[in-house]
Write an enzyme that holds these catalytic residues in place. Structure first.
Site, PDB file in Angstrom:
ATOM      1  N   ASN A  56       0.862  -1.186   0.000  1.00  0.00           N
ATOM      2  CA  ASN A  56       0.000   0.000   0.000  1.00  0.00           C
ATOM      3  C   ASN A  56       0.898   1.237   0.000  1.00  0.00           C
ATOM      4  OD1 ASN A  56      -1.787   2.075   0.565  1.00  0.00           O
ATOM      5  ND2 ASN A  56      -2.084   1.476   2.719  1.00  0.00           N
ATOM      6  N   LYS A  73       0.021   4.294  -0.128  1.00  0.00           N
ATOM      7  CA  LYS A  73      -0.623   5.487   0.453  1.00  0.00           C
ATOM      8  C   LYS A  73      -0.459   6.653  -0.532  1.00  0.00           C
ATOM      9  CE  LYS A  73       0.470   3.537   4.885  1.00  0.00           C
ATOM     10  NZ  LYS A  73       0.364   3.675   6.313  1.00  0.00           N
ATOM     11  N   HIS A  98      -9.180   0.902   5.618  1.00  0.00           N
ATOM     12  CA  HIS A  98      -7.842   1.112   6.195  1.00  0.00           C
ATOM     13  C   HIS A  98      -7.986   2.038   7.404  1.00  0.00           C
ATOM     14  CE1 HIS A  98      -3.708   2.447   6.709  1.00  0.00           C
ATOM     15  NE2 HIS A  98      -3.355   1.356   6.035  1.00  0.00           N
ATOM     16  N   GLU A 144      -6.410   4.516   8.352  1.00  0.00           N
ATOM     17  CA  GLU A 144      -6.291   5.956   8.055  1.00  0.00           C
ATOM     18  C   GLU A 144      -7.612   6.496   7.486  1.00  0.00           C
ATOM     19  OE1 GLU A 144      -2.726   5.610   5.712  1.00  0.00           O
ATOM     20  OE2 GLU A 144      -1.631   5.050   7.510  1.00  0.00           O
ATOM     21  N   GLU A 183      -4.773  -5.248  10.994  1.00  0.00           N
ATOM     22  CA  GLU A 183      -3.751  -4.207  11.135  1.00  0.00           C
ATOM     23  C   GLU A 183      -3.968  -3.470  12.459  1.00  0.00           C
ATOM     24  OE1 GLU A 183      -1.994  -2.952   7.142  1.00  0.00           O
ATOM     25  OE2 GLU A 183      -3.754  -1.736   7.468  1.00  0.00           O
ATOM     26  N   GLY A 194       2.949   2.080  10.723  1.00  0.00           N
ATOM     27  CA  GLY A 194       3.867   3.200  10.525  1.00  0.00           C
ATOM     28  C   GLY A 194       4.636   3.583  11.781  1.00  0.00           C
ATOM     29  N   SER A 214       3.972  -2.351  10.249  1.00  0.00           N
ATOM     30  CA  SER A 214       5.436  -2.343  10.345  1.00  0.00           C
ATOM     31  C   SER A 214       6.071  -3.688   9.968  1.00  0.00           C
ATOM     32  CB  SER A 214       5.889  -1.898  11.741  1.00  0.00           C
ATOM     33  OG  SER A 214       5.462  -0.563  11.981  1.00  0.00           O
TER      34      SER A 214
HETATM   35  C1  PEP Z   1      -0.384   0.045   6.117  1.00  0.00           C
HETATM   36  O1  PEP Z   1      -0.397   1.161   5.670  1.00  0.00           O
HETATM   37  O2  PEP Z   1      -1.346  -0.710   5.887  1.00  0.00           O
HETATM   38  C2  PEP Z   1       0.758  -0.392   6.910  1.00  0.00           C
HETATM   39  C3  PEP Z   1       0.718  -1.569   7.464  1.00  0.00           C
HETATM   40  O3  PEP Z   1       1.822   0.478   7.020  1.00  0.00           O
HETATM   41  P1  PEP Z   1       3.295   0.147   7.629  1.00  0.00           P
HETATM   42  O4  PEP Z   1       3.737  -1.145   7.011  1.00  0.00           O
HETATM   43  O5  PEP Z   1       4.130   1.303   7.223  1.00  0.00           O
HETATM   44  O6  PEP Z   1       3.121   0.013   9.104  1.00  0.00           O
END
Ligand code: PEP
Length: 254
Positions: free
Chosen positions: A9, A11, A98, A100, A170, A176, A216
């Site tokens: 992803n 973003k 997601h 966000e 997640e 992040g 992450s």
């Molecule tokens: C994400 O945006 O779905 C995500 C898991 O980001 P990151 O891997 O940077 O934590």
């Protein structure tokens, strides 16, 4: 056997030129270095999906996806993008819910359920995200939070539609932040999600659904996560923005 899926992803990152360069590198590296079974999904901004889908068309391992879509089929919704439009640009998957989107755009489960329907109606596959905040985990409400997200976002679906859904667990506190859920924490939640599906539908459907972990994920923690019986891949953010780190995560999946 369940499909293994590693999705990147992006973003709101990468110009079209940068994105095309990244995808070419990923595609070439995968051809040279990876013989495993995972499907690899590139999820760039909307504006890049058409070009990227054409670029990856000759590599059957690679698919494209979108980060969001409208719950409407078409009409006077300025600024929105429909699932049919995404399909016409070559997308196969659409991320729905997601954290966000939930946090910054106020997207709630009832709204997300409609987006899931729009994605399925267009013949695409939703990647439905769920996950608890740090506070929800600390006060031990995370199982309830996840149950509600799954029930309200997905459990209106027929069994045949449910089989087309990918779920991404997640934990918000791991996205992040550099903090990954431990393998035990992630496995516990993935098994819990599978048990909810078995209870609502049946054991065969529960066993057939791909459940990704996201938060992450990096090359150095991916292999251990992927060894867990209920973790079927990853939704990757930051580490998907560079070919080497993304391909190394893919290579951690046998
Ligand atoms: C994400 O945006 O779905 C995500 C898991 O980001 P990151 O891997 O940077 O934590």
């Amino acid at each position: 056997m369940r499909k293994k899926i590693i999705a990147g992803n992006w973003k709101m990152n990468k110009t079209l030129e940068e994105g095309m360069g990244l995808v070419s590198e990923v595609s070439n590296m995968l051809k040279d270095e990876y013989t495993g079974s995972a499907e690899v999904v590139i999820i760039p901004p909307f504006t890049h999906i058409n070009s990227i889908s054409k670029l990856i068309a000759e590599n059957p391992r690679l698919k494209s996806g979108a980060q969001n879509c409208s719950n409407h089929k078409s009409g006077a919704y300025t600024g929105e993008v429909s699932a049919d439009m995404l399909k016409s640009c070559g997308a196969t998957y659409v991320i729905i819910g997601h954290s966000e989107r939930r946090q910054y755009f106020n997207e709630h489960n009832d709204w997300l359920a409609k987006k899931v329907d729009a994605v399925l109606l267009a013949g695409l596959n939703p990647i439905y995200c769920c996950g608890e905040t740090l506070e929800e985990r600390e006060i031990n409400t995370h199982f309830n939070v996840l149950h509600t997200q799954i029930r309200e976002g997905l459990f209106h679906l027929s069994a045949s539609d449910m089989k087309k859904v990918v779920i991404a667990y997640e934990p918000v506190w791991a996205i992040g932040t550099g903090k990954t859920a431990s393998t035990e924490q992630a496995q516990e939640i993935h098994a819990f999600i599978r048990s909810l599906i078995a209870e609502k539908y049946d054991a065969d459907i529960a066993q057939s659904i791909t459940i990704q972990y996201g938060g992450s994920v990096k090359a150095d923690n991916a292999a251990e996560l992927f060894r867990s019986p209920d973790i079927d891949g990853a939704l990757v953010g930051g580490a998907a923005l560079q070919s080497r780190s993304f391909v190394d995560i893919v290579k951690a999946m046998a």
